[in-house]
Structures are given as C-alpha cells and as structure tokens.
Design a protein around this motif. Structure first.
Motif, mmCIF file in Angstrom:
data_model
loop_
_atom_site.group_PDB
_atom_site.id
_atom_site.type_symbol
_atom_site.label_atom_id
_atom_site.label_comp_id
_atom_site.label_asym_id
_atom_site.label_seq_id
_atom_site.Cartn_x
_atom_site.Cartn_y
_atom_site.Cartn_z
ATOM 1 N N UNK A 1 4.887 7.228 18.154
ATOM 2 C CA UNK A 1 5.362 6.956 16.973
ATOM 3 C C UNK A 1 4.304 7.190 15.876
ATOM 4 N N UNK A 2 4.510 7.081 14.378
ATOM 5 C CA UNK A 2 3.537 7.610 13.517
ATOM 6 C C UNK A 2 4.074 6.621 12.233
ATOM 7 N N UNK A 3 2.773 6.381 11.581
ATOM 8 C CA UNK A 3 3.062 5.603 10.159
ATOM 9 C C UNK A 3 2.027 6.471 9.030
ATOM 10 N N UNK B 1 -2.247 10.614 3.323
ATOM 11 C CA UNK B 1 -3.371 10.133 3.457
ATOM 12 C C UNK B 1 -4.078 8.983 3.982
ATOM 13 N N UNK B 2 -3.028 8.329 4.513
ATOM 14 C CA UNK B 2 -3.049 7.008 5.319
ATOM 15 C C UNK B 2 -1.948 7.178 6.276
ATOM 16 N N UNK B 3 -2.433 7.493 7.640
ATOM 17 C CA UNK B 3 -1.514 7.769 8.540
ATOM 18 C C UNK B 3 -1.994 7.261 9.806
ATOM 19 N N UNK B 4 -1.351 6.830 10.713
ATOM 20 C CA UNK B 4 -1.756 6.656 12.137
ATOM 21 C C UNK B 4 -0.685 7.114 13.148
ATOM 22 N N UNK C 1 -7.397 7.640 7.560
ATOM 23 C CA UNK C 1 -6.903 6.640 6.721
ATOM 24 C C UNK C 1 -7.880 6.719 5.389
ATOM 25 N N UNK C 2 -7.447 6.833 4.304
ATOM 26 C CA UNK C 2 -8.176 7.092 3.219
ATOM 27 C C UNK C 2 -7.974 5.932 2.125
ATOM 28 N N UNK C 3 -9.012 5.300 1.766
ATOM 29 C CA UNK C 3 -9.097 4.238 1.027
ATOM 30 C C UNK C 3 -9.763 4.286 -0.380
ATOM 31 N N UNK C 4 -9.268 4.242 -1.438
ATOM 32 C CA UNK C 4 -9.572 4.461 -2.792
ATOM 33 C C UNK C 4 -10.656 3.229 -3.186
ATOM 34 N N UNK C 5 -12.052 3.453 -3.536
ATOM 35 C CA UNK C 5 -12.835 2.319 -3.799
ATOM 36 C C UNK C 5 -12.882 2.071 -5.268
ATOM 37 N N UNK C 6 -13.580 1.133 -5.486
ATOM 38 C CA UNK C 6 -13.763 0.581 -6.803
ATOM 39 C C UNK C 6 -14.186 1.608 -7.861
ATOM 40 N N UNK D 1 -12.738 8.187 -2.749
ATOM 41 C CA UNK D 1 -11.898 7.900 -1.276
ATOM 42 C C UNK D 1 -12.764 7.955 -0.286
ATOM 43 N N UNK D 2 -12.805 7.066 0.371
ATOM 44 C CA UNK D 2 -13.597 6.910 1.672
ATOM 45 C C UNK D 2 -12.512 7.234 2.999
ATOM 46 N N UNK D 3 -12.828 7.999 3.657
ATOM 47 C CA UNK D 3 -11.882 8.008 4.894
ATOM 48 C C UNK D 3 -12.622 7.911 6.264
#
Length: 200
Positions: free
Chosen positions: A99-101, A106-109, A133-138, A142-144
């Motif tokens: 399965x996938x999310x 840009x955010x996937x598992x 998984x990418x995460x936008x910082x302040x 984007x940190x991945x």
C-alpha cells in the motif's frame, strides 16, 4: 530503497488496475496462491473503496473462483487506511500486500505487509516500509527525510536505512504477530520515521 526505485515501484503497481470484486462494487485485488501449503490453491481478495482495506481469504478453492454464497475462511477488516496498490504471492505460501500513502507525492510512504499461514493461524511474517517525506520549515525551505525498514518476523531480524545510507541491522528479536491482532502501532519504532521529526 532509493527515491527512484521507490517511485518506480508504485508507478508499476498503479498500472495494474483493480479487478472486479467477488461481490458488490468495491474495487478489489485478488490472486490465487497456496497460502496454507496443503497442495490446493487458495484465493486472497483485498477490497477497498474510499476507506480502510479489507482482506478475505478463501481456502481450498482450487482453480475456481468462489461463488457469492461462499463465506471466506478468514476476514481482516481495517487492514490499512492507505491505498492498496499490489498483491503478490511470495515463497512458501506468503502473501505480500503493498500500500502507499501519498504515492509518489512530496510526502509519501510505501508499506508491504507479508501474511503467512502457520500452525493454523494467519500471521504477519514480515513488514517493510519506505519513506520520502518533505517538510517545509519556518524559513520556507524543505527538509526531506528518506529511508526504509524491513522486518522479518519469521527470522526475528530486521534492517533499517536512513538518508540513502546502507542498511544496518536493527537490535531486537522480532516475533510473528497474529494478523487479527496486527496494528501499525505494533511496528518497531525505527519504522516510525516522523517520531523523531523536529523543525524550527
């Protein structure tokens, strides 16, 4: 797995369109395999609409699909809320459910649950997960984080890789879990990559 391999895997899986369900209108994946290793083919069906996936196993079906009046020998509802993209028969009667999310966003598992039949019980024999998984910082960058984990509950061993490093063994002794009792809260902490996520 690398990002390229991760994306390729789900693209190939998405190309395999769901087949008609045994009953009703829910999309389904199904295949034949000898999951109980008694020499007679069985059938596994995963059905999913807009909610959690459901697994149905029919033992001893042979080459024929079970009719609508045939009750499954095993049912596991709420198997996962992620989108099922593939079923595959593996060695020694094991069934791999992938399965996938996010499915390449840009955010996937991507996760694979390996189901086996041992001592008259359906069990989780393996679990693997990969993430990109990418995460936008302040500060608007984007940190991945990337990586994967692979747990073999039958051998009691596992590996983990982060940020494309080589896989390394995980300390611990993993034991099979009854499929009826499985939940993703039972996966090793090393597979919960967001647990240690911090950003400014």
């Amino acid at each position: 797995m690398t990002t390229a391999l991760h994306h390729a895997a789900w693209l190939v899986a998405l190309a395999a369109m769901p087949v008609p369900a045994l009953a009703g209108d829910k999309p389904a994946f199904e295949l034949s395999l000898d999951i109980d290793q008694d020499g007679t083919m069985d059938r596994a069906v995963v059905m999913q609409d807009d909610g959690p996936a459901e697994l149905y196993v029919y033992l001893g079906t042979g080459a024929e699909k079970p009719g609508p009046s045939r009750k499954p020998d095993f049912v596991r509802k709420a198997l996962t809320e992620d989108r099922i993209i593939d079923l595959e028969a593996k060695g020694k009667g094991s069934l791999a459910i992938t399965s996938c999310f996010g499915c390449g966003a840009s955010k996937s598992t991507e996760e694979t649950l390996t189901v086996v039949y041992r001592h008259g019980q359906f069990m989780v024999g393996g679990y693997s997960r990969s993430w990109d998984w990418g995460n936008r910082t302040s500060d608007d960058t984007v940190d991945t984080i990337q990586g994967d984990c692979d747990i073999n509950y039958l051998t009691g061993k596992g590996t983990v890789s982060k940020d494309l490093e080589e896989s390394r063994p995980i300390k611990g002794n993993f034991k099979p879990v009854l499929l009826k009792d499985w939940s993703y809260e039972r996966r090793p902490k090393v597979c919960d990559f967001l647990a240690g996520w911090t950003s400014d």
